[in-house]
Scaffold this active site. Sequence first.
Site, mmCIF file in Angstrom:
data_model
loop_
_atom_site.group_PDB
_atom_site.id
_atom_site.type_symbol
_atom_site.label_atom_id
_atom_site.label_comp_id
_atom_site.label_asym_id
_atom_site.label_seq_id
_atom_site.Cartn_x
_atom_site.Cartn_y
_atom_site.Cartn_z
ATOM 1 N NE ARG A 1 52.744 -33.935 24.836
ATOM 2 C CZ ARG A 1 54.055 -33.172 24.792
ATOM 3 N NH1 ARG A 1 54.849 -33.748 23.780
ATOM 4 N NH2 ARG A 1 54.289 -32.256 25.319
ATOM 5 C CE LYS B 1 55.128 -38.991 18.595
ATOM 6 N NZ LYS B 1 54.769 -37.861 19.449
ATOM 7 N NE ARG C 1 63.280 -25.813 17.488
ATOM 8 C CZ ARG C 1 64.221 -25.116 17.193
ATOM 9 N NH1 ARG C 1 65.317 -25.729 17.090
ATOM 10 N NH2 ARG C 1 64.132 -23.724 17.297
#
Length: 319
Positions: A113, A178, A314
């Site tokens: 992304r 992630k 975030r």
Amino acid sequence: MQSLLRLLQDGQFHSGEELGAAVGVSRAAIWKRLQALEAEFDLQIHKVRGRGYRLEAPLSLLDSDSLCASSIYPITLLQQVDSTNAQAMRHLASGAVPPFLIIAEQQTAGRGRRGRSWASPFGENLYYSLVLRVSGGMRQLEGLSLVVGLALLQALRDAGVNEAGLKWPNDLLVGGRKIAGILLELSGDPADVCHVVIGIGVNINMRVTRLGEVIDQPWTSLRQVVGEQVDRNAFVASLNRQLERYLHLHQAEGFAALREQWEASHLWQGRAVVLAAGAQAIHGRVLGVDDTGALRLDIDGQEKVFSGGELSLRLHDDS
Ligand code: BTN
């Protein structure tokens, strides 16, 4: 070449004689072939006198028959491609009719992304692009990427990654790292008939980053979480099942029906966050998502809603 890799994927030693007999070339020609494999797929093959050859680490290679047996969609399995999403777009442009699935063992230009790249070493992770036709206008697209996140989350949990959760809009994290990402790309007119490429990347058996490769965010993999090599064919079968289930629910009832379930797995529910929208940083507290999948933030006592593929979230430091 592929038959050589299949023999070597167990990570055990195989003699030059055995390998040569299996692929029908002389013992002497084997080392040349193995060197070509090393160069093409960025692999490391050890050669030990008296024992033979072995891969630096075992692999769980994808198997076309097993993949096809577990999917209601036709599958193209590629050894190497720039990006499965880009390949899916090219298939569409050349007249392929969705639904179909493109899977690759390696991407040389995997896309993430917001213009990022996606690390895609050979034989370790999953690079998966499902192409669907969308004819119901915007409603069929609303919340779609969040629903794909839910399906992926279930597949991760089925594989034993119980601590995985979602981060708006569609990151999958374990312990702040992630483990998987989703990139949706559209072709055609979203208000009319269009096609959506659902690109999914899952870190499955990755243990280390390759020489020269930088991953600009903390990451983990199924292997690191469950502590052993994961069967990638079985993972794809499970992901196919979960996607079929969730995409069907989404098509029949829209994102509203899955909204509560999504929020229950949202790791940052109630947290103080900073939303980056271009150069702008918006501070707020996460309330959840709305029926279209947009993010609801409490900003100084007022609810505001945000949507768009270029946004990223975030945690605020004191959250
Ligand atoms: C993200 O940045 O979180 C999204 C990552 C998406 C990666 C997948 S891998 C398969 C598909 N092909 C690509 O080039 N990207 C997606």
